[in-house]
Design a protein around this motif. Sequence first.
Motif, PDB file in Angstrom:
ATOM      1  N   ASP A 173       0.849  -1.190   0.000  1.00 22.34           N
ATOM      2  CA  ASP A 173       0.000   0.000   0.000  1.00 22.34           C
ATOM      3  C   ASP A 173       0.886   1.242   0.000  1.00 22.34           C
ATOM      4  O   ASP A 173       2.048   1.191   0.426  1.00 22.34           O
ATOM      5  N   TYR A 174       0.351   2.344  -0.488  1.00 22.12           N
ATOM      6  CA  TYR A 174       1.064   3.617  -0.449  1.00 22.12           C
ATOM      7  C   TYR A 174       0.045   4.743  -0.488  1.00 22.12           C
ATOM      8  O   TYR A 174      -1.088   4.561  -0.937  1.00 22.12           O
ATOM      9  N   THR A 175       0.436   5.906   0.004  1.00 19.83           N
ATOM     10  CA  THR A 175      -0.451   7.060   0.022  1.00 19.83           C
ATOM     11  C   THR A 175       0.305   8.304  -0.445  1.00 19.83           C
ATOM     12  O   THR A 175       1.529   8.366  -0.393  1.00 19.83           O
ATOM     13  N   ARG A 176      -0.465   9.286  -0.893  1.00 15.76           N
ATOM     14  CA  ARG A 176       0.105  10.560  -1.330  1.00 15.76           C
ATOM     15  C   ARG A 176       0.404  11.417  -0.111  1.00 15.76           C
ATOM     16  O   ARG A 176      -0.476  11.638   0.723  1.00 15.76           O
ATOM     17  N   ILE A 177       1.638  11.878   0.000  1.00 13.60           N
ATOM     18  CA  ILE A 177       1.998  12.719   1.143  1.00 13.60           C
ATOM     19  C   ILE A 177       2.156  14.190   0.751  1.00 13.60           C
ATOM     20  O   ILE A 177       2.212  15.053   1.628  1.00 13.60           O
ATOM     21  N   SER A 178       2.225  14.479  -0.543  1.00 10.76           N
ATOM     22  CA  SER A 178       2.261  15.884  -0.975  1.00 10.76           C
ATOM     23  C   SER A 178       1.844  15.985  -2.432  1.00 10.76           C
ATOM     24  O   SER A 178       2.086  15.073  -3.223  1.00 10.76           O
ATOM     25  N   THR A 179       1.199  17.102  -2.774  1.00 12.04           N
ATOM     26  CA  THR A 179       0.792  17.391  -4.147  1.00 12.04           C
ATOM     27  C   THR A 179       0.958  18.885  -4.393  1.00 12.04           C
ATOM     28  O   THR A 179       0.587  19.698  -3.544  1.00 12.04           O
ATOM     29  N   ARG A 180       1.500  19.214  -5.544  1.00 12.41           N
ATOM     30  CA  ARG A 180       1.646  20.620  -5.933  1.00 12.41           C
ATOM     31  C   ARG A 180       1.149  20.775  -7.357  1.00 12.41           C
ATOM     32  O   ARG A 180       1.565  20.029  -8.254  1.00 12.41           O
ATOM     33  N   LEU A 181       0.238  21.745  -7.584  1.00 15.33           N
ATOM     34  CA  LEU A 181      -0.344  21.964  -8.899  1.00 15.33           C
ATOM     35  C   LEU A 181      -0.027  23.366  -9.398  1.00 15.33           C
ATOM     36  O   LEU A 181      -0.152  24.336  -8.649  1.00 15.33           O
ATOM     37  N   THR A 182       0.378  23.458 -10.666  1.00 13.93           N
ATOM     38  CA  THR A 182       0.609  24.758 -11.301  1.00 13.93           C
ATOM     39  C   THR A 182       0.078  24.712 -12.725  1.00 13.93           C
ATOM     40  O   THR A 182       0.029  23.646 -13.347  1.00 13.93           O
ATOM     41  N   ALA A 183      -0.337  25.858 -13.236  1.00 14.97           N
ATOM     42  CA  ALA A 183      -0.837  25.946 -14.606  1.00 14.97           C
ATOM     43  C   ALA A 183       0.325  26.223 -15.550  1.00 14.97           C
ATOM     44  O   ALA A 183       1.225  27.013 -15.242  1.00 14.97           O
ATOM     45  N   ARG A 184       0.306  25.566 -16.672  1.00 15.64           N
ATOM     46  CA  ARG A 184       1.359  25.737 -17.676  1.00 15.64           C
ATOM     47  C   ARG A 184       0.737  25.808 -19.078  1.00 15.64           C
ATOM     48  O   ARG A 184      -0.462  25.535 -19.261  1.00 15.64           O
ATOM     49  N   ALA A 185       1.565  26.140 -20.044  1.00 16.93           N
ATOM     50  CA  ALA A 185       1.195  26.059 -21.456  1.00 16.93           C
ATOM     51  C   ALA A 185       1.966  24.897 -22.067  1.00 16.93           C
ATOM     52  O   ALA A 185       3.172  24.755 -21.829  1.00 16.93           O
ATOM     53  N   LEU A 206       2.993  17.791  -9.250  1.00 15.51           N
ATOM     54  CA  LEU A 206       4.150  17.158  -8.620  1.00 15.51           C
ATOM     55  C   LEU A 206       3.652  16.455  -7.361  1.00 15.51           C
ATOM     56  O   LEU A 206       3.010  17.078  -6.514  1.00 15.51           O
ATOM     57  N   GLY A 207       3.920  15.156  -7.248  1.00 17.21           N
ATOM     58  CA  GLY A 207       3.427  14.430  -6.092  1.00 17.21           C
ATOM     59  C   GLY A 207       4.436  13.427  -5.564  1.00 17.21           C
ATOM     60  O   GLY A 207       5.273  12.911  -6.313  1.00 17.21           O
ATOM     61  N   ILE A 208       4.371  13.173  -4.271  1.00 12.21           N
ATOM     62  CA  ILE A 208       5.231  12.181  -3.631  1.00 12.21           C
ATOM     63  C   ILE A 208       4.343  11.152  -2.951  1.00 12.21           C
ATOM     64  O   ILE A 208       3.445  11.509  -2.176  1.00 12.21           O
ATOM     65  N   ASN A 209       4.582   9.878  -3.244  1.00 16.77           N
ATOM     66  CA  ASN A 209       3.870   8.784  -2.606  1.00 16.77           C
ATOM     67  C   ASN A 209       4.809   8.057  -1.648  1.00 16.77           C
ATOM     68  O   ASN A 209       6.006   7.898  -1.939  1.00 16.77           O
ATOM     69  N   ALA A 210       4.253   7.607  -0.526  1.00 18.26           N
ATOM     70  CA  ALA A 210       5.076   6.935   0.490  1.00 18.26           C
ATOM     71  C   ALA A 210       4.400   5.653   0.961  1.00 18.26           C
ATOM     72  O   ALA A 210       3.173   5.507   0.872  1.00 18.26           O
ATOM     73  N   ASP A 211       5.202   4.714   1.471  1.00 23.23           N
ATOM     74  CA  ASP A 211       4.669   3.462   1.991  1.00 23.23           C
ATOM     75  C   ASP A 211       4.087   3.703   3.392  1.00 23.23           C
ATOM     76  O   ASP A 211       4.169   4.819   3.928  1.00 23.23           O
ATOM     77  N   PRO A 212       3.473   2.680   4.009  1.00 22.35           N
ATOM     78  CA  PRO A 212       2.858   2.868   5.333  1.00 22.35           C
ATOM     79  C   PRO A 212       3.830   3.339   6.410  1.00 22.35           C
ATOM     80  O   PRO A 212       3.399   3.915   7.422  1.00 22.35           O
ATOM     81  N   ASP A 213       5.131   3.129   6.206  1.00 20.71           N
ATOM     82  CA  ASP A 213       6.134   3.588   7.165  1.00 20.71           C
ATOM     83  C   ASP A 213       6.584   5.022   6.908  1.00 20.71           C
ATOM     84  O   ASP A 213       7.444   5.555   7.632  1.00 20.71           O
ATOM     85  N   GLY A 214       6.030   5.641   5.870  1.00 25.40           N
ATOM     86  CA  GLY A 214       6.393   7.017   5.557  1.00 25.40           C
ATOM     87  C   GLY A 214       7.599   7.166   4.659  1.00 25.40           C
ATOM     88  O   GLY A 214       8.054   8.287   4.404  1.00 25.40           O
ATOM     89  N   ARG A 215       8.135   6.072   4.141  1.00 19.97           N
ATOM     90  CA  ARG A 215       9.301   6.138   3.248  1.00 19.97           C
ATOM     91  C   ARG A 215       8.827   6.429   1.816  1.00 19.97           C
ATOM     92  O   ARG A 215       7.970   5.709   1.284  1.00 19.97           O
ATOM     93  N   PRO A 216       9.357   7.466   1.174  1.00 18.26           N
ATOM     94  CA  PRO A 216       8.937   7.780  -0.198  1.00 18.26           C
ATOM     95  C   PRO A 216       9.239   6.624  -1.156  1.00 18.26           C
ATOM     96  O   PRO A 216      10.331   6.042  -1.120  1.00 18.26           O
ATOM     97  N   VAL A 217       8.257   6.293  -2.001  1.00 15.88           N
ATOM     98  CA  VAL A 217       8.439   5.221  -2.977  1.00 15.88           C
ATOM     99  C   VAL A 217       8.322   5.723  -4.411  1.00 15.88           C
ATOM    100  O   VAL A 217       8.790   5.068  -5.346  1.00 15.88           O
ATOM    101  N   GLU A 218       7.703   6.902  -4.597  1.00 16.72           N
ATOM    102  CA  GLU A 218       7.507   7.415  -5.960  1.00 16.72           C
ATOM    103  C   GLU A 218       7.453   8.939  -5.948  1.00 16.72           C
ATOM    104  O   GLU A 218       6.818   9.549  -5.092  1.00 16.72           O
ATOM    105  N   TYR A 219       8.143   9.529  -6.917  1.00 24.12           N
ATOM    106  CA  TYR A 219       8.077  10.968  -7.159  1.00 24.12           C
ATOM    107  C   TYR A 219       7.469  11.122  -8.538  1.00 24.12           C
ATOM    108  O   TYR A 219       8.061  10.716  -9.543  1.00 24.12           O
TER     109      TYR A 219
END
Length: 236
Positions: A173-185, A206-219
Amino acid sequence: MSKTPIWKSIALSLTADIAEGRYRAGDRLPTEAQLSATHGVNRHTVRRALSDLAERGLVHARRGAGVFVSAHATDYPIGKRVRYHQSISASGKIPGKRVLALNTRAADEAEAAALGLNPGDPVHVYDGLSLANGQPIGLFQSVFPAERFPDLLESLSQNASVTHALQSCGVADYTRISTRLTARAASATQALHLQVTEGAPVLHSLGINADPDGRPVEYGKTFFVGERLTLNLNET
């Protein structure tokens, strides 16, 4: 300095109108005569703009009736626990992923900081397209710590799902711990992949996903097509 063609400016304006809900699926656009008067151009220029929208699947013409909006934005939630296939299926559309590239390289500073690595540490990189009913809605790049997941690229080459690949590497399992959205062309390359006009509005996530222990698994870095997607922010 190059100048944006007038037809493209009209196409971008109409695209924004559709994306922002001023014209919804099934609505008829103003007539060529009305658009010509509004923008102060001849009908040939308006036809070129409408043709561009039709080529991108945003509108369709009905003989003797006019031009109608055919785009229907896909609802896509962004929260702590989001799974692409489940979310797109819940919106009533068929989800899909297209792998563009899989490779391993050295992490840059932003990637290293997001994943808790040192710059230069090896990372696996997955470039691809997210699809809904076969139409591109997002151009993404997912970055993973290579030393922790040595077999991840092999899994992705067999199944394009990030969730499946991480499960095969021991991350249940993993969850999103941060998300950043910006508008671009959209750049020329992004526009080519996403089947939109260069300069069309896109949302950069831009988002970071982490495992149940809080270790980042995906950027993750994604460019979403603004006119084809409604992003819903939630806490779940």
